[in-house]
Design a protein around this motif. Sequence first.
Motif, PDB file in Angstrom:
ATOM      1  N   SER A  54      -3.846 -12.082   4.249  1.00 36.31           N
ATOM      2  CA  SER A  54      -2.765 -12.973   3.838  1.00 36.31           C
ATOM      3  C   SER A  54      -2.205 -12.564   2.479  1.00 36.31           C
ATOM      4  CB  SER A  54      -3.268 -14.418   3.787  1.00 36.31           C
ATOM      5  OG  SER A  54      -2.263 -15.292   3.324  1.00 36.31           O
ATOM      6  N   ARG A  55      -3.091 -12.155   1.581  1.00 31.82           N
ATOM      7  CA  ARG A  55      -2.644 -11.744   0.250  1.00 31.82           C
ATOM      8  C   ARG A  55      -1.808 -10.470   0.322  1.00 31.82           C
ATOM      9  NH1 ARG A  55      -6.137  -9.347  -4.762  1.00 31.82           N
ATOM     10  NH2 ARG A  55      -4.479  -9.494  -6.318  1.00 31.82           N
ATOM     11  N   LEU A  56      -2.252  -9.511   1.136  1.00 30.98           N
ATOM     12  CA  LEU A  56      -1.509  -8.264   1.280  1.00 30.98           C
ATOM     13  C   LEU A  56      -0.125  -8.515   1.867  1.00 30.98           C
ATOM     14  CD1 LEU A  56      -4.330  -5.906   2.639  1.00 30.98           C
ATOM     15  CD2 LEU A  56      -3.353  -5.910   0.331  1.00 30.98           C
ATOM     16  N   PHE A  88       4.115   0.015  -3.992  1.00 30.44           N
ATOM     17  CA  PHE A  88       2.721   0.021  -4.445  1.00 30.44           C
ATOM     18  C   PHE A  88       2.493   1.399  -5.069  1.00 30.44           C
ATOM     19  CE2 PHE A  88       2.799  -3.247  -1.262  1.00 30.44           C
ATOM     20  CZ  PHE A  88       1.944  -4.224  -1.753  1.00 30.44           C
ATOM     21  N   MET A  89       2.212   1.439  -6.364  1.00 31.58           N
ATOM     22  CA  MET A  89       2.176   2.697  -7.104  1.00 31.58           C
ATOM     23  C   MET A  89       1.008   2.735  -8.084  1.00 31.58           C
ATOM     24  SD  MET A  89       5.299   2.018  -9.848  1.00 31.58           S
ATOM     25  CE  MET A  89       4.906   3.474 -10.837  1.00 31.58           C
ATOM     26  N   LYS A  90       0.788   3.901  -8.651  1.00 28.67           N
ATOM     27  CA  LYS A  90      -0.194   4.052  -9.712  1.00 28.67           C
ATOM     28  C   LYS A  90       0.524   3.914 -11.039  1.00 28.67           C
ATOM     29  CE  LYS A  90      -3.299   7.055  -7.055  1.00 28.67           C
ATOM     30  NZ  LYS A  90      -3.967   8.383  -6.959  1.00 28.67           N
ATOM     31  N   GLY A  91       0.237   2.815 -11.748  1.00 24.94           N
ATOM     32  CA  GLY A  91       0.913   2.542 -13.003  1.00 24.94           C
ATOM     33  C   GLY A  91       2.092   1.608 -12.807  1.00 24.94           C
ATOM     34  N   GLU A 108      -9.390  -4.190  -4.916  1.00 28.11           N
ATOM     35  CA  GLU A 108      -9.417  -4.839  -3.608  1.00 28.11           C
ATOM     36  C   GLU A 108      -8.110  -4.586  -2.862  1.00 28.11           C
ATOM     37  OE1 GLU A 108     -10.795  -9.128  -1.823  1.00 28.11           O
ATOM     38  OE2 GLU A 108      -9.296  -9.175  -3.430  1.00 28.11           O
ATOM     39  N   VAL A 109      -6.994  -4.728  -3.573  1.00 28.53           N
ATOM     40  CA  VAL A 109      -5.690  -4.443  -2.972  1.00 28.53           C
ATOM     41  C   VAL A 109      -5.566  -2.957  -2.675  1.00 28.53           C
ATOM     42  CG1 VAL A 109      -3.196  -4.392  -3.377  1.00 28.53           C
ATOM     43  CG2 VAL A 109      -4.527  -6.409  -4.027  1.00 28.53           C
ATOM     44  N   ARG A 110      -6.018  -2.126  -3.596  1.00 24.27           N
ATOM     45  CA  ARG A 110      -5.905  -0.669  -3.435  1.00 24.27           C
ATOM     46  C   ARG A 110      -6.609  -0.195  -2.160  1.00 24.27           C
ATOM     47  NH1 ARG A 110      -7.914   3.839  -7.923  1.00 24.27           N
ATOM     48  NH2 ARG A 110      -7.207   5.700  -6.791  1.00 24.27           N
ATOM     49  N   GLN A 111      -7.834  -0.649  -1.946  1.00 24.87           N
ATOM     50  CA  GLN A 111      -8.590  -0.216  -0.777  1.00 24.87           C
ATOM     51  C   GLN A 111      -8.148  -0.950   0.489  1.00 24.87           C
ATOM     52  OE1 GLN A 111     -10.380   2.409  -1.125  1.00 24.87           O
ATOM     53  NE2 GLN A 111     -10.238   2.394  -3.365  1.00 24.87           N
ATOM     54  N   GLY A 112      -7.845  -2.233   0.360  1.00 20.46           N
ATOM     55  CA  GLY A 112      -7.451  -3.029   1.516  1.00 20.46           C
ATOM     56  C   GLY A 112      -6.134  -2.587   2.122  1.00 20.46           C
ATOM     57  N   LEU A 113      -5.175  -2.228   1.275  1.00 20.26           N
ATOM     58  CA  LEU A 113      -3.856  -1.839   1.776  1.00 20.26           C
ATOM     59  C   LEU A 113      -3.915  -0.527   2.561  1.00 20.26           C
ATOM     60  CD1 LEU A 113      -0.920  -2.755   1.805  1.00 20.26           C
ATOM     61  CD2 LEU A 113      -0.521  -1.352  -0.234  1.00 20.26           C
ATOM     62  N   SER A 134      -3.000   7.014   1.168  1.00 19.85           N
ATOM     63  CA  SER A 134      -2.691   7.439  -0.194  1.00 19.85           C
ATOM     64  C   SER A 134      -1.589   6.588  -0.814  1.00 19.85           C
ATOM     65  CB  SER A 134      -2.274   8.916  -0.202  1.00 19.85           C
ATOM     66  OG  SER A 134      -1.099   9.090   0.559  1.00 19.85           O
ATOM     67  N   TYR A 135      -1.357   6.820  -2.086  1.00 18.64           N
ATOM     68  CA  TYR A 135      -0.302   6.121  -2.816  1.00 18.64           C
ATOM     69  C   TYR A 135       0.580   7.148  -3.516  1.00 18.64           C
ATOM     70  CZ  TYR A 135      -2.899   1.863  -1.904  1.00 18.64           C
ATOM     71  OH  TYR A 135      -3.522   0.831  -1.269  1.00 18.64           O
ATOM     72  N   PRO A 136       1.863   6.749  -3.735  1.00 14.54           N
ATOM     73  CA  PRO A 136       2.500   5.446  -3.562  1.00 14.54           C
ATOM     74  C   PRO A 136       2.799   5.120  -2.104  1.00 14.54           C
ATOM     75  CG  PRO A 136       4.130   7.054  -4.222  1.00 14.54           C
ATOM     76  CD  PRO A 136       2.801   7.755  -4.307  1.00 14.54           C
ATOM     77  N   GLN A 137       3.068   3.813  -1.856  1.00 13.15           N
ATOM     78  CA  GLN A 137       3.533   3.338  -0.557  1.00 13.15           C
ATOM     79  C   GLN A 137       4.775   2.490  -0.792  1.00 13.15           C
ATOM     80  OE1 GLN A 137       0.617   1.322   1.881  1.00 13.15           O
ATOM     81  NE2 GLN A 137      -1.002   2.797   1.414  1.00 13.15           N
ATOM     82  N   LEU A 138       5.865   2.817  -0.118  1.00 11.93           N
ATOM     83  CA  LEU A 138       7.120   2.080  -0.278  1.00 11.93           C
ATOM     84  C   LEU A 138       7.380   1.212   0.947  1.00 11.93           C
ATOM     85  CD1 LEU A 138       9.738   1.555  -1.897  1.00 11.93           C
ATOM     86  CD2 LEU A 138      10.779   3.453  -0.608  1.00 11.93           C
ATOM     87  N   TYR A 139       7.665  -0.067   0.721  1.00 14.50           N
ATOM     88  CA  TYR A 139       7.992  -0.998   1.793  1.00 14.50           C
ATOM     89  C   TYR A 139       9.416  -1.519   1.610  1.00 14.50           C
ATOM     90  CZ  TYR A 139       3.018  -1.202   2.976  1.00 14.50           C
ATOM     91  OH  TYR A 139       1.735  -0.885   3.349  1.00 14.50           O
ATOM     92  N   ILE A 140      10.149  -1.599   2.708  1.00 10.95           N
ATOM     93  CA  ILE A 140      11.482  -2.183   2.705  1.00 10.95           C
ATOM     94  C   ILE A 140      11.520  -3.294   3.743  1.00 10.95           C
ATOM     95  CG2 ILE A 140      13.944  -1.783   3.115  1.00 10.95           C
ATOM     96  CD1 ILE A 140      13.619   1.039   2.128  1.00 10.95           C
ATOM     97  N   LYS A 141      11.810  -4.494   3.299  1.00 13.38           N
ATOM     98  CA  LYS A 141      11.827  -5.679   4.160  1.00 13.38           C
ATOM     99  C   LYS A 141      10.516  -5.798   4.949  1.00 13.38           C
ATOM    100  CE  LYS A 141      15.866  -7.616   3.309  1.00 13.38           C
ATOM    101  NZ  LYS A 141      16.939  -7.727   4.316  1.00 13.38           N
TER     102      LYS A 141
END
Length: 393
Positions: free
Chosen positions: A292-294, A306-309, A343-348, A356-363
Amino acid sequence: MAVPMGETVKDVTSKGELEKELQHGGAVILHFWASWCEASKQMDQVFSHLSTDFPHAHFLRVEAEEQPEISESYSVSAVPYFVFCKDGKTVDTLEGANPSSLANKVAKVAGSISPDKPAAAASLGMAAGPTILETIKDLAKDGGSSQVVSQLPTDPDAPNKQLQKLIDSHPVMLFMKGTPEQPRCGFSRKVVDILKEEKVKFGTFDILSDQEVREGLKKFSNWPTFPQLYCKGDLLGGCDIVTAMHESGELKDVFGDSGVEFIGSNGAKVTEPGSGKGAVTESTGLSSILTSRLESLINKSPVLLFMKGKPEEPRCGFSGKVVEILRQEKVDFESFDILSDDEVRQGLKVYSNWSSYPQLYIKGELIGGSDIVLEMQKSGELKKVLADKGIIV
């Protein structure tokens, strides 16, 4: 073909270590790679063989995300990426999985080919020796880069014949980013889910593993984006068209009329897709609270990175590159620093099936990482997606 890492390839773990290597003079070749990138692993086999064929050159391997300072100094934004140095100076670069170009560029900087003459694919055998040719042929056979093989024929129609052969290799053929087990963009993932739901047997080709196929198929099909779905050699379309056909029932009719083979009639196991992108099954092990949090984070903003930094202070070159691209596209976006919450880093990674990261989401839909976003920007696909989603006018 499994090829062990060459003993003459050295892993660089710091910028200071790299500077010392460059001070030795002579030919130095850097391979920027990532553990999650299949093309990097394939090209590392070629790189390893070349290190044996050219023992007087220095072959160095740099894990791009783990060495952001080095990656940024060479403007690395995608992997695999190669830098060719001579006497401490950069003389050439190569981006992508192209064994033929890699072998010939190595031969040039190592002095085996006359610098005033272009290195042709036909000279690869002389430049690299029999071991490298064997590896390249195996990579092409296994679905890796087939660029060397396709450059050799003199028939001007050879590239189109090769593309048609790929299209006809399965009654239902999907050209996608990544593999069905690890899609590299949300649109490819969606079509895979649809095909699984239709219970149809299909083949796939990862267009990220072969730049020549990727660019050639755009012209061959007169279709500028991926994924591309074919049925009995005919192009059906991309994600939007396939989704519409699936929802209307037309896709099932097309498959039935074409006589393609469905899964299930012989008792074969069918892997059903999840209920939308990022669907969580019991096997993921994610709690309902974390899930639910993700989902809340992903849908926090129409464009979420979702990025590093942070955008003002990226902690890796890949994250910085995506921030730069979004700013170039004049997109308002929000970000989440995955280094601040393990927790978010591993869960996502589990939720998105993206390691891996970054991850870009649109809508709320996963678009991809740095290399995917960069490719989409170059092709104009990113601007189209942003416009279709109502993010930009």
